[in-house]
Structure formats: structure tokens, C-alpha cells
Design an enzyme around this catalytic site. Structure first.
Site, mmCIF file in Angstrom:
data_model
loop_
_atom_site.group_PDB
_atom_site.id
_atom_site.type_symbol
_atom_site.label_atom_id
_atom_site.label_comp_id
_atom_site.label_asym_id
_atom_site.label_seq_id
_atom_site.Cartn_x
_atom_site.Cartn_y
_atom_site.Cartn_z
ATOM 1 N N HIS A 157 -8.275 -1.252 4.984
ATOM 2 C CA HIS A 157 -7.515 0.820 4.504
ATOM 3 C C HIS A 157 -8.115 1.297 5.057
ATOM 4 O O HIS A 157 -8.546 1.874 5.301
ATOM 5 C CB HIS A 157 -8.567 0.925 3.273
ATOM 6 C CG HIS A 157 -7.606 0.877 2.195
ATOM 7 N ND1 HIS A 157 -6.514 1.119 1.443
ATOM 8 C CD2 HIS A 157 -8.273 2.447 1.212
ATOM 9 C CE1 HIS A 157 -6.891 2.573 0.637
ATOM 10 N NE2 HIS A 157 -7.376 2.792 0.392
ATOM 11 N N SER B 245 -3.307 5.740 -0.402
ATOM 12 C CA SER B 245 -5.291 5.354 -0.906
ATOM 13 C C SER B 245 -4.027 6.258 -2.707
ATOM 14 O O SER B 245 -3.255 6.255 -3.293
ATOM 15 C CB SER B 245 -5.634 5.580 -0.617
ATOM 16 O OG SER B 245 -7.000 4.487 -1.264
ATOM 17 N N ASP C 63 -6.225 -5.115 4.001
ATOM 18 C CA ASP C 63 -6.486 -4.201 2.695
ATOM 19 C C ASP C 63 -6.347 -5.030 0.850
ATOM 20 O O ASP C 63 -5.945 -5.536 1.268
ATOM 21 C CB ASP C 63 -5.787 -2.818 2.618
ATOM 22 C CG ASP C 63 -6.157 -2.169 1.762
ATOM 23 O OD1 ASP C 63 -6.945 -1.797 0.977
ATOM 24 O OD2 ASP C 63 -5.229 -1.052 1.558
#
Length: 319
Positions: free
Chosen positions: A293, A161, A261
Site C-alpha cells: 500500500h 488510499s 495491498d
């Protein structure tokens, strides 16, 4: 209603207010470093700078001391955690589990960076901490584990991320400091961007308007100095003002995404741009179908997480 109490961003992970307050809904629970009997990995905390509270968590697999592997040193992986630049830490239980497993499976000496978070410490503080931690690691003198067990000639960066965003930015910062191909004297062998947090002012193909707006608000909150919003080159590496991707100072890159995601379109665009940039290294795309995600942190036993772990292990082994 007091205008300062207006919620400007609300998601399952955090709630952000117009007066720059934040409620962290996850990511505040921590676990101490320890020996993990299931993987044979020992971890410990090291403070790099007491004034800024910059610290790292080291992970050392038991292969480092086994007689059957002789005196072979371990590749070093510097890892940056998830959290939108505003939550989570290197001491999070999900990272203790994930990085114990990764260190054991891949045979890595792992350095997990506890960089400062916004809004208390707006970006670029987190980037600066991350580069400083990398330099500390590759100096080899900060801790006996590194000097005795780390092969600093085989150095990797990885993050998920916003941690994937940090991987990209730290590598480019090192290159800009005249350390292209090296970070404080060590060659960066490879980089892994797991569901990396990139963005931009205008939605790209496959990206929703709602997600682009959310991403820009979060970036502006984390980095209030950014005058171009989500088109700041640190957030959008594809804008004209961004440094050339051909200067990326490593040999190999693995870009990982999840099919469901919201960041997938940006990650794919980054992969395609790097592949077309004239960069001399090798870039690979890996996609986890049907997943969301950073699913691997919260569903480590699912089939796709197992496959992803296998691919990571192979990448760090040079396959």
C-alpha cells in the site's frame, strides 16, 4: 482496566480507543512550503476558510515562468492525501517530495487539499472540505497562481488510499449537485485513484475476513453517522444504494493498485464495475507487482515507483 482505554484498532499508523481517542503514530510531522531546487517547483500555503482551518498547498513548476514555453497555461490537479481519514496532512514531508516531483514531471499546477480529519471532525466533514476546495480551485479567483498559470479547462482529480476514496466521492457529489461533467463550471478531464480506500461488510474474492473487519471498524470510527457500516455507499460504491457509476463526471479514469495491498481486491472490483457500468469514459487498470500500500510515498526511488510515476505523467498528458 478502564473500558474507555480499550484499543479497538491498532496498526503501524495509528491506535484507536473505544472512547474515540486516537494516537497518531505517523503523519503528524510537517514541512513548510518552499522552493525545491531539485525539481524547480515552488509551493505555498493558502487558507480557504480560517474558521474551519481548511487550507491547500499549491505547487507551481518553473515551466510556468520559462520563456521557452511561452504563455501556455498548466493543467490543474487537485490532490487528496492518504491517512484513513484520521491522519496525515497536505504538509507531510512524503507529500512535499512526491508532489514536487509529480508537478515537475507532469507540468501541473497542483492543489493539495488539507481536509479535516476524524475523530475531531467526523465524516462527512472531510468530504465537504474536499468538494469546497475543488470548487475554490476551479473558480480560478482564489489565488493569482491559478488565474495566471492554471488551465481550468483541463482539470484532474487524484488521491491515494482514502484520498482515492475522496476522489470518487467528490466527483459524484459534484455530479449530484447538477454539475455533472463539470465542477463549478470546469470540465473534469480525468481522475486517478491510487490504492483507493473502498470496503464493504462482507469480504469479496481475494479479501481476507480480518481486513474486511479492520476496514469496517475504521470506517465506523471515521464516519459514525453511517448506519450501514462499510456498506455505506461512500465506502462501498458497488452496493445497490450507491449512485450509478455511469454518472461519473469525467472522461478518463486510471485505477492504480499494488499486488500486495489489502485494498487490491476492492480496487479491482471498482475498476471492473466502472468498465461494465455503461459509463461513457475510458478506464484503465495499472498494477504495481510485488508492492504494498502507497509504497511510492516511502520508496520513491524503487523501480516500481519510477514506473508508476511514468504512467501518471503519461495519463496527465493524455496518453
Amino acid at each position: 482496566m478502564d473500558p474507555s482505554s480499550e484499543v479497538i484498532l491498532d496498526c503501524p499508523f495509528f491506535r484507536i480507543y473505544s472512547d474515540r481517542r486516537i494516537d497518531r503514530l505517523i503523519g503528524t510531522t510537517t514541512v513548510p512550503p518552499s522552493f525545491d531546487a531539485s525539481t524547480g517547483v515552488t509551493s505555498k500555503e493558502v487558507v480557504i476558510d480560517g474558521d474551519t482551518d481548511l487550507s491547500i498547498r499549491l505547487y507551481l513548476p518553473d515551466t510556468a515562468s520559462r520563456s521557452d514555453v511561452g504563455s501556455k497555461k498548466l493543467p490543474v490537479l487537485v490532490y487528496y492525501h492518504v491517512g484513513g481519514f484520521v491522519t496525515q496532512s497536505a504538509a507531510s514531508p512524503v507529500y512535499q517530495r512526491f508532489l514536487n516531483s509529480l508537478a515537475a514531471r507532469a507540468g501541473l499546477l497542483l492543489v493539495s487539499v488539507n481536509y479535516r480529519l476524524a475523530p475531531e471532525h467526523p465524516l462527512p466533514a472531510g468530504y465537504e472540505d474536499s468538494l469546497r476546495a475543488l470548487k475554490w480551485a476551479v473558480s480560478g479567483s482564489g489565488d493569482p497562481w491559478l488565474s495566471q498559470h492554471g488551465d481550468l479547462g483541463v482539470l484532474f482529480l487524484a488521491g491515494d488510499s482514502d484520498g482515492g476514496n475522496i476522489v470518487y466521492n467528490v466527483a459524484m457529489m459534484a455530479a449530484a449537485e447538477g454539475e455533472a461533467g463539470s465542477a463549478a463550471g470546469a470540465r473534469i478531464e480525468g481522475a486517478v485513484l491510487l490504492h483507493a480506500g473502498f470496503g464493504g461488510r462482507e469480504p469479496i474474492d481475494g479479501e481476507t475476513t480480518e481486513w474486511a473487519a479492520f476496514s469496517e471498524k475504521l470506517w465506523s470510527f471515521a464516519c459514525p453517522e453511517a448506519t450501514d457500516g462499510a456498506d455505506d455507499p461512500r465506502m462501498n460504491p458497488l452496493v445497490a444504494a450507491a449512485p450509478s457509476l455511469r454518472n461519473l463526471p469525467c472522461k478518463r479514469v486510471l485505477v492504480c493498485a499494488a499486488e500486495r495491498d489489502s485494498l487490491r481486491p476492492r480496487d479491482r472490483a471498482y475498476y471492473e464495475a466502472l468498465a461494465a457500468s455503461g459509463w461513457s469514459g475510458a478506464v484503465e487498470w495499472f498494477e504495481s507487482l510485488g508492492q504494498e500500500h502507497v509504497f511510492f510515498l516511502f520508496k520513491p526511488g524503487c523501480d516500481e515507483a519510477v514506473v508508476l510515476m511514468d504512467r501518471l505523467v503519461a495519463f496527465f498528458a493524455g496518453k
